[in-house]
Design a protein around this motif. Structure first.
Motif, short mmCIF file in Angstrom:
data_model
loop_
_atom_site.label_atom_id
_atom_site.label_comp_id
_atom_site.label_asym_id
_atom_site.label_seq_id
_atom_site.Cartn_x
_atom_site.Cartn_y
_atom_site.Cartn_z
N ARG A 165 -13.25 61.71 -17.57
CA ARG A 165 -12.42 62.82 -18.06
C ARG A 165 -11.27 62.30 -18.88
O ARG A 165 -10.64 63.05 -19.62
CB ARG A 165 -11.79 63.55 -16.87
N ASP A 166 -10.91 61.02 -18.68
CA ASP A 166 -9.73 60.49 -19.38
C ASP A 166 -10.00 59.07 -19.87
O ASP A 166 -10.74 58.88 -20.81
CB ASP A 166 -8.48 60.58 -18.47
N ASP A 167 -9.41 58.06 -19.21
CA ASP A 167 -9.58 56.69 -19.70
C ASP A 167 -10.99 56.16 -19.40
O ASP A 167 -11.60 56.52 -18.40
CB ASP A 167 -8.59 55.75 -18.98
N ALA A 168 -11.45 55.27 -20.28
CA ALA A 168 -12.70 54.55 -20.00
C ALA A 168 -12.37 53.36 -19.09
O ALA A 168 -11.21 52.93 -19.02
CB ALA A 168 -13.31 54.06 -21.30
N ALA A 169 -13.39 52.84 -18.40
CA ALA A 169 -13.16 51.73 -17.48
C ALA A 169 -12.55 50.52 -18.22
O ALA A 169 -11.57 49.93 -17.77
CB ALA A 169 -14.47 51.34 -16.79
N GLY A 170 -13.11 50.19 -19.37
CA GLY A 170 -12.62 49.03 -20.14
C GLY A 170 -11.19 49.23 -20.60
O GLY A 170 -10.38 48.29 -20.61
N GLU A 171 -10.88 50.48 -20.97
CA GLU A 171 -9.53 50.83 -21.41
C GLU A 171 -8.54 50.59 -20.27
O GLU A 171 -7.44 50.06 -20.48
CB GLU A 171 -9.57 52.31 -21.78
N ALA A 172 -8.93 50.98 -19.05
CA ALA A 172 -8.06 50.77 -17.88
C ALA A 172 -7.85 49.26 -17.67
O ALA A 172 -6.72 48.81 -17.45
CB ALA A 172 -8.68 51.42 -16.65
N ARG A 206 -9.01 55.96 -5.49
CA ARG A 206 -10.38 56.01 -6.05
C ARG A 206 -10.65 57.48 -6.34
O ARG A 206 -11.03 58.24 -5.45
CB ARG A 206 -11.38 55.46 -5.02
N ALA A 207 -10.41 57.88 -7.61
CA ALA A 207 -10.45 59.31 -7.96
C ALA A 207 -11.86 59.86 -7.95
O ALA A 207 -12.83 59.16 -8.29
CB ALA A 207 -9.83 59.51 -9.34
N SER A 213 -19.66 64.75 -7.57
CA SER A 213 -19.59 64.93 -9.03
C SER A 213 -19.83 63.58 -9.70
O SER A 213 -19.58 62.53 -9.11
CB SER A 213 -18.22 65.47 -9.43
N TYR A 214 -20.32 63.63 -10.93
CA TYR A 214 -20.55 62.38 -11.66
C TYR A 214 -19.50 62.15 -12.73
O TYR A 214 -19.70 61.39 -13.65
CB TYR A 214 -21.98 62.36 -12.24
N GLU A 215 -18.39 62.86 -12.59
CA GLU A 215 -17.29 62.63 -13.53
C GLU A 215 -16.42 61.50 -13.00
O GLU A 215 -16.32 61.30 -11.78
CB GLU A 215 -16.45 63.90 -13.65
N PHE A 216 -15.80 60.79 -13.91
CA PHE A 216 -14.90 59.71 -13.54
C PHE A 216 -13.50 60.04 -14.03
O PHE A 216 -13.32 60.83 -14.96
CB PHE A 216 -15.32 58.40 -14.23
N SER A 217 -12.49 59.42 -13.41
CA SER A 217 -11.11 59.54 -13.90
C SER A 217 -10.39 58.25 -13.52
O SER A 217 -10.35 57.87 -12.35
CB SER A 217 -10.42 60.74 -13.25
N PHE A 218 -9.85 57.57 -14.52
CA PHE A 218 -9.16 56.30 -14.25
C PHE A 218 -7.68 56.33 -14.62
O PHE A 218 -6.99 55.34 -14.45
CB PHE A 218 -9.86 55.14 -14.97
N SER A 219 -7.19 57.48 -15.12
CA SER A 219 -5.79 57.49 -15.55
C SER A 219 -4.85 57.46 -14.34
O SER A 219 -3.77 56.86 -14.40
CB SER A 219 -5.49 58.67 -16.46
N GLY A 220 -5.24 58.09 -13.22
CA GLY A 220 -4.41 58.07 -12.02
C GLY A 220 -4.31 56.65 -11.45
O GLY A 220 -3.24 56.22 -10.99
N LEU A 221 -5.41 55.94 -11.51
CA LEU A 221 -5.42 54.54 -11.03
C LEU A 221 -4.47 53.69 -11.88
O LEU A 221 -3.68 52.91 -11.35
CB LEU A 221 -6.87 53.99 -11.11
#
Ligand code: KG4
Ligand code: ZN
Length: 352
Positions: A165-172, A206-207, A213-221
């Motif tokens: 939904r927001d950042d990609a894993a690599g971006e994080a 771990r959002a 759901s198969y959505e991811f979210s890494f901005s909170g992390l």
């Protein structure tokens, strides 16, 4: 595959971000050359890719890189069957350089042009490393710009199951590395540092896990790690960088592993492939390998040089589109954003 099909030699081009790459691949599976001119040292001092500089560097590099790829493969343009080029998603100015070069070559040599979706290319890097691998399979695509779970039903059918939904894993990985003072791109540095740390030292969120759901979210992390670092600095507490790296990496890996396993089970897929730059991550590889082995699911990932951006994966993907007769017209244009599977069905850019 049909054994009666004539042998193909595909020239692939990739210029979607900060690597200028050209490759020659035989029959979609055998790499004859894969020349990668990386701009990483150029962008490193800015802490990330500067789009305008990337475009200019691609312009300088694209012809020499193509020449070198043909030379190393010991083939001439007259022997090439088709030209495959990444036309999206990516940086528009960067994509345009590869697309313009591919169109010029296709026009001059009267060769079929095949527009390739960058993420489909990443997924197909697995076919180059594993000659017997065939769809159907589940793909976890984790790169600097994307985090997606994709059902690859056949060589030309892609179903997006979920994405970030927001950042990609690599971006994080890159953003956290930056605040920890590590060079760009940060993923490989965090990977190495984490190996010396304790992944249970700090609990990071771990959002969207346990949601079905198969959505991811890494901005909170990302915010949680930044808060941890800022508050420790303010209090004058010692920061164990290896523990931060290991705990952060574990939070990302746990989420990726849980959702991949769940999707493989729900969609009844017995093969899982890892793709994109973060597929090079040692912890992600080992945790996924263990979790999938318990469920008797086969696990594949590309050799490390094929995880990050390269043209061999583009040539491989183009081969399968070419075999299916899906050729682009010379009006092919760069598409900075594009859905997975769209390269195959796009009416505007393709001739069918
Ligand atoms: O696929 P890629 O070359 O470019 C995109 O299409 O985005 O992926 C680059 C990303 C960067 O974010 C980089 O930090 C990450 O892949 N990466 C890694 C590792 N190697 C590369 N992330 C974690 N661990 C690694 N070993
Ligand atoms: Zn990529």
């Amino acid at each position: 595959m049909d054994n009666n099909i004539h042998s193909t030699l595909v020239l692939g081009l990739e210029t979607s971000c900060d690597e200028t790459s050209a490759a020659v691949v035989r029959d979609g599976r055998t790499i004859l050359s894969n020349v990668i001119s990386s701009q990483v040292p150029v962008h490193q001092k800015f802490g990330g890719v500067v789009p305008e500089i990337a475009s200019r560097k691609h312009i300088e590099q694209v012809v020499p890189v193509i020449d070198q790829a043909l030379r190393e493969a010991q083939v001439t343009l007259d022997e090439i069957s088709a030209i495959g080029v990444t036309y999206g998603p990516g940086l528009v100015g960067a994509l345009l350089v590869g697309v313009a070069a591919a169109k010029a070559l296709a026009f001059a040599k009267r060769l079929p042009l095949v527009g390739v979706h960058h993420l489909e290319g990443h997924i197909f890097a697995n076919l180059l490393t594993h000659p017997d691998l065939e769809p159907p399979f589940l793909a976890l695509v984790v790169s600097g710009g994307h985090t997606s779970l994709v059902k690859v039903a056949s060589y030309n059918e892609f179903l997006l199951i979920g994405q970030t939904r927001d950042d990609a894993a690599g971006e994080a990985f890159d953003k956290i590395a930056r605040v920890m003072g590590l060079p760009y791109p940060g993923g490989p540095h965090i990977d190495r540092l984490a190996a010396e740390g304790d992944s249970a030292a700090i609990h990071f969120p771990r959002a969207l896990t346990g949601h079905g759901s198969y959505e991811f979210s890494f901005s909170g992390l990302k915010s949680a790690v930044l808060n941890y670092l800022n508050s420790a600095r303010q209090k004058g507490e010692a920061i164990v960088h290896a523990d931060v790296a290991a705990s952060f990496q574990a939070a990302i890996v746990d989420v990726l592993v849980e959702k991949t396993l769940q999707a493989a089970q729900e969609y009844d897929l017995k093969k899982v492939v890892l793709a994109g730059g973060v597929a090079a991550n040692s912890s992600l590889r080992s945790h996924l390998a263990n979790a999938l082995a318990i469920q008797n699911i086969q696990f594949y990932y590309p050799q490390t040089v094929l995880c990050t951006d390269n043209a061999a994966m583009v040539a491989c993907r183009a081969h399968y589109q070419f075999l299916a007769g899906k050729i682009s017209s010379l009006s092919l244009n760069a598409r900075p954003t594009m859905r997975l599977g769209q390269s195959f069905n796009e009416k505007n850019n393709n001739l069918y």
